[in-house]
Each structure stands twice: as structure tokens, then as C-alpha cells.
Design an enzyme around this catalytic site. Sequence first.
Site, PDB file in Angstrom:
ATOM      1  N   ASP A 535      29.540 -18.922 -26.774  1.00 54.04           N
ATOM      2  CA  ASP A 535      30.013 -20.275 -26.466  1.00 54.04           C
ATOM      3  C   ASP A 535      29.231 -20.892 -25.315  1.00 54.04           C
ATOM      4  O   ASP A 535      28.625 -20.197 -24.508  1.00 54.04           O
ATOM      5  CB  ASP A 535      31.499 -20.245 -26.099  1.00 54.04           C
ATOM      6  N   GLU A 536      29.263 -22.194 -25.262  1.00 53.55           N
ATOM      7  CA  GLU A 536      28.835 -22.979 -24.099  1.00 53.55           C
ATOM      8  C   GLU A 536      27.393 -22.701 -23.664  1.00 53.55           C
ATOM      9  O   GLU A 536      27.082 -22.707 -22.481  1.00 53.55           O
ATOM     10  CB  GLU A 536      29.785 -22.728 -22.912  1.00 53.55           C
TER      11      GLU A 536
END
Length: 869
Positions: A535-536
Site C-alpha cells: 500500500d501507499e
Amino acid sequence: MAGCSDINNSADSASTSSANSQEQVINFSNSLKVNYQLISNIADENCNAQRAEGNCFLVELSFTPEQDFTSSDWAIYYSQINPVQSDASDEFDISHVNGDLHKITPTENFKGFVAGQTYTLPYRVDFWTLSETDALPNYIFKADGAPAQVITSTQTVINEETGLEEYPFVSDFSSVEKHFKRTPSDQTKWATSEYLFERNSKNSAATNQLNSSLIPTPQSLKVIDAKQSVNLAQGINVEVNGIATGGLNAAFARLAKFGVKQNDNGIKLVITKSANISPLPGSYQLSIAPDLISIDAFDDAGAFYALQSISGLISLDDKALPTLEVIDAPHYQFRGLLVDVARNFHSKQFILDLMEQMAAYKLNKLHLHLGDDEGWRLEIKDLPELTELSSKRCFDLQEESCLLPQLGAGVDPTSKVNGYYSIEDYKQILQFASARHIQVIPSLDMPGHSRSSIVAMKARYNRLMAAGDEIGAKQYLLHDENDKTVYSSVQYYNDNTINACMESSYDFVAKVMDEVKAMHVDAGQPLTRYHIGADETAGAWVESPVCKEFLANNDQGITKAEQLGSYFIERVAKILSDRNIETAGWNDGMMHTNADNMPKVVQANSWGVLSWEGHKAAHELANRNWEVVVSTPDVTYFDFPYEADPKEHGYYWAIRHSNTEKLFQFMPDNLPVHAEIWLDREDKPFIADDSVKISEDGVIESGPLATGNKFVGIQGQLWSENTRNDNLAEYKIFPRLFSLAERAWHKADWSVDYKYSGDIYNQESNNFTKDMRTARDQQWANFANVISNKELAKLDKAEIFYRIPTVGAKVIAGELHINNSFTGLPLEYRVAQGEWQQWTKPVKVNGEVEVRARSIDLKRAGRSLFLNK
């Protein structure tokens, strides 16, 4: 001789000067008074319109020394969660170091600290600050070549009565308009004692009997004869048929702790493996009769859960049960809890204690988040830097002995926020989990959130290069030293993303996976699933020479840096598949992959905020036929505050208040329907559009779940950015864990069935009917009755540091009335800061009134509230 004498005198003089300087720095750090005061969250013309959507808040730091300090060769390092936009001081400057670490230095106008004089530093920061615990502790004073010192006044203290960590250097957030609201239009209500009193007054009265009530709720529980009592205090005489007894020992031990021990004269308890019940793993049937307790279980886990149900039915002070029958099976096969031990470490004993409680309430997945930017917490054979360096944060700006002191870590590498699990520790955790039918799913976040591993492998590179081993040095390198890309991650790091174009990055992943897999094999719990994070990932790699070469010459059609994140995830998934390990990850990173390049079995944790159309990602990934685990921040992020109160610990980027009742209300099978019953992060209504959306060229952009598709489970999350000790971790998890277990195991009869045809949901769409609401609220009253009058005492016995609710209070006709969301807790009040007194009924008061609850065992007090304050 004269020359020698001069040299010695010079050395002595330098030594004395250094000692004096060091002593002065220590004394100054111990006596300097720092105060952090929020001035206003209201954005004005001084906010940078190009940042944070034009939002900023104004802080004033003040410094009051008790002694002079004339040197200008000093700096104060401190953690500020969001980046500083600007400062308004002629005497001080603030600069960003990395992550949340900032540096205050004197300007040429600063003439030194004078004892007794207060110096102020106003500055503006991106977004807003709504909790007093946002102001992270342990400011570090570094001066004159002396060792860095934590400024004593910025350290936290533990409140002797509540056991909670407090921040004495932070001024109270007292203004609704300037301090409490996120924006001027924020509709959130401050959870004052008066507000809580009105809310609690609306709760239904409990109607259930404790000895026939159970958490989590079974599919069916039928009392045969309420008047016929079966007293388990006599013990149990156990017979087991077809079930491995080793998998039951932990459940028997829990019963014994509660006073139900095995003995030959006890009531007969027969446990049998049976094919004649629900074929779902974990299913069981339980019958309690006067002379026989019988358990029919689908598998070992089912037998274990049946015994845990007996523990759930009894009270510590009452082992008598009515004759009854239970038919039970789990709603979800994935019933999980994530614990982040990377940001701030949590001890092995905390993990063991937590799993004991998870198993008691039939949770079966521990997602152990072991690696992130701020720490690596698992020993890996042959890679000592991962734990010798990256398991610690202290003051070493070159990061040769530890990581930077992010998250207010201070200077002490041995503090409790630091640490790691040895190989033996981890195997013990796995064995403890297996004995309680819990699968441990490790996570070492990548490619973003990977700064701890990047720094460690850089240190390994330096060590081996110095030894002349260039090949070994480059074997597991994770960064391109010639990469000039300027980026900022979600947590404001500029160097936290593993290079996706270097073969050494994948060699590192393979090495770590081989070692983690070996630990699992040795512990008897094979590694079958690994969470890569995914993620991210920030906008990294665009100026990396290695990536430029890869983009120009690869044969996979990858031509843009934006494609490298999905390429990394797909390659790591292949590494895992080659080792018979299933891939799991967060939805945002996983969505960018090509499903054709991914394994058949993929777990995706969906963490979209419901008021931000978070249901859409969950539906899209479920429609890939992936295993979607609902991880909705609105209710499953345990690092968020229980109540909207600036003194409550927790982050609040998605929602301001998320208590045990709200999680009980969750309908995880139907995400968009919550637009009918919940509000957004400013307590405003929102719309959840779950209808089919088709683009101009006829492509379906979003839509409902495909007919028959379902989610596989639910997971709670404890992120630990500002959860700095084990007690606070337990405080944030309990009692919310009860509702997590309830929603994971039991589908409520008041929940709204999902509409596969799609729909648009809002406060007027009325799929959640009045009758459903009435049924839900009554079941919550009964559920809360079990928590407060049965389960909290069990947590006390296990020394679990659960949150004691803040209580409601109101003065009516001169008399003090108090109520509480958990009715069984002892209540107290005091007037004008006098002695605390027990409250059992309305009482006359005159003066400033303060109220609180206590734990069932009376050993702890909850956080108190003042009336009209």
C-alpha cells in the site's frame, strides 16, 4: 618536559571544558520548560493554499529556561506528525529532517536563553490537530558537541489512578471552535459528561440472563430448563473421541482459571468428532444436561470453540448454568486482528496475552505487522543489521547504530518502544498461536513503508564494502544510491521505498521469506500466507538510473515508472507462490496489479473509508474472485479514539469516534448501507452509490458485487504510531475486541441483506428499517450487559488493561445523576476536588463536579470528566 607539561595542561583544559559543557547541557535539558499550545485549527490567509487543501493549524511552542544558555550551537529535534508550513519567529527556524522529525535552530537574531524569560515560536502545520496526544513527546536537545538529551519537561507521565500516559507539556484543547472542530462546519459533538448522559439515557434496558448469554453470539442457543441448574464448580470428567487433545489444552486451562477443573468426580463431558453437523471449520454443537455435557464438533477447532463457549457462559462468581443446547458455526472463516509492532514495539508477553483473549472469543487470524519505516521487529538469519540497527530508534543522525528518533522515540535505544522478536521468540509465538487455533500472518511492509529495511541493508552494504566484499555488499541492497528522485510518502519520508528495478531487492525478499518460512516449519505452523503490504507506494524511482535502464530495456511492456509498483507486487507474489505461500496485501496497492499476473488465491484487505466510497474497492476486488477481508477504518481501526474528546488517544483521519457499540452496529456483508445509519468524519450525512457506473466508451467503472460474491472475513487493526506501551495497546483493543468477535462470528438477524442489483444509500433510503433498529439496539443492550457484568471481570483476572468508559452525568434539580454505557461498572464522583465517593443513586451536589467509573476489581479508575467543562 615543559612541552609535555603544556600538552597535558591543554588536554586537561579541553577535558574540563567538555565536561562543563556536557553538564551544562544536561542541566539545561532537565530544567527547560517546554509548552505546546494549539492556537487554532481555523484556516486563514496565512495557510499555504497549495498544501493540505488549504488547511493548516497554528501552534505556539514556548521555552522557559531556568538557567542561562548562551551558546548558539544547539538544535531541538522533535516529532510533528504533519509537516510544518511556516514559522513566524525572528529567533528560531524550523526545518524538516525526514518523516515526522523536525529541527528547531536559532537564527542570527537569537542572543541566547536567559533564565526566567519565555521564548515563543508560533508556526503553522498542514491540516489540523484534534487530539492532545498528537504532540509527540521526548524533544531532544543537542548542543556544543555534548550527547543529545531528552528535554525532561517533554516526557510523558503515567497517571497513577488511570494508568494512562499523559502529556503534561501540552496545554488543554479547550475551545470548541478553535480546538475541537476540524473545520468550521464540523458537526461532531464533544463527548462531554452531559452529552454522554443524554446518549446513554436512550439505551434500552437489558433483558437477557447472563448464564445463558454468550460472546460471540451463537447461531442458536436454546434454554431447556432455566430452573434446572448444572453447577460446573464440581469440575468436569473429560472423554475425548476423534479430537486431538493437544488442541484443547488451552481451552481446558481457561476453564480451570475460572474454577472449572478436570477431576474424576466432575460432571461427565464427552467431546466427539462428528460429521453430522455443519461442515464449516469451527462448527460445533453443545448440550448441557444435569448429568452430561456433550460436544459434537466438526473438527478440532470446533471442539476448542465449544469449550470456550462454556467459559463464556459461566461467570467468575457463578458456575451454575441452566440446561441448554447450542448449535453454532462461524459466519466468517477469516476472523482477524492486526497488531502493528513496527512503529512502536510491543512485547512478546503482550502478544501472548492478546492471543489468549482472541482465542477465548473465537478470533483465528493474527496479522503481525513486523516491519515498517520506523522499525524491523523480527530476527533474520544472516542479516543482523535488520535487528541490530533497525529495531531501535535513538539519536544518531547518520543511522549507524539506530534509526532516526521518529514518533517521539527519544534517545534511549533500550526504551520500550524499541525491540524485536528473536527467532526463538517468534517460534514461541507461533506455537502459542497453534495451540489456540490461530494462524499468524506475518507482514513486513513493501515496497513502500520499507525504510527500516532499506537503512539496514545500506549499513550491511557499508560493512561488507569496508571488508572488501563488493559482491556480498550488493547482494541484498534495496536502494539505488544514484537515485535523485524527490518524493514524499504518506508519512513524509523521502527515502522509504524499495527500488523495484534492482534484482537485489527481490533477492532480499526471497531470503527473508525463506528464513520466515523456516521459522514457521520449525514451530509446527507452516507459513501458508504472507502479507506484503503493497500500500501507499509514493512516486518513487522516476530518476533512478537503474529504473531508467529497466524501463528502456525490459521485455514486459513496462515503460513508465508508475507501472513499477504493480510490477513489484506481481514479482513478489511469484516469489511467494514458488514457496507455496499465498499473497495478501492492502487494496490500494493490489488494485493496480494485472489479475492475470497474480496467483489464483489472493487476500485483499479493503480499507476504504465508507464515506469516501470505500465500498467500491472492496467490491471490485471481490469481483476478481479474490478473498476480501473487510478492514473498514470507520470501525475496525482500533488506533482511532473511542469518543470525540481531545484527551482520547488515537488518530482520526477517517473518523472521530469509534466505540464498542459502533462496531457492534457494523454490517460487514453490506458496506454501502451504512450511509443510512452513520455519518462521515465531521458527523455529516453521506451518500453511498452502489449502482453500476459505465464510462462513455461502455466500460463498467464500478458497481455492485457480482451475484453470490461475498467477503471472506473481517479484521480489526491496531496501528501503533502513538501507541507507545503495552497497556495503551490493550486499552485501544479492549473492549472493542468483543464487538469485533461478534461481527466476525455471528451474522445479526437485524442486518440488511446485500442488494446484488445495486442501489444508492443515504439517510432517507430506509433499507435499515425501524424494526431492525429496535432489534439492534435491544441486542446491543444485552451484549453490553454481558460485557459489563461478566466479561470485564475476566479481563481483570487476566490483567488486561481495557478501557474504562468515560461516564455520563447531569445535575437535575440539584441532584447528580450518572449513567454509563457499561452498567455494571462502579461509579464515583467528587465535588470541588475533594475525596472520591461511590455513586449509587442521585445525590445532592453543590460546586464543581467530577465523575468517573472504575474497573470491576476496583484497581483502576477510568478517565474522569467534569460537568459543564
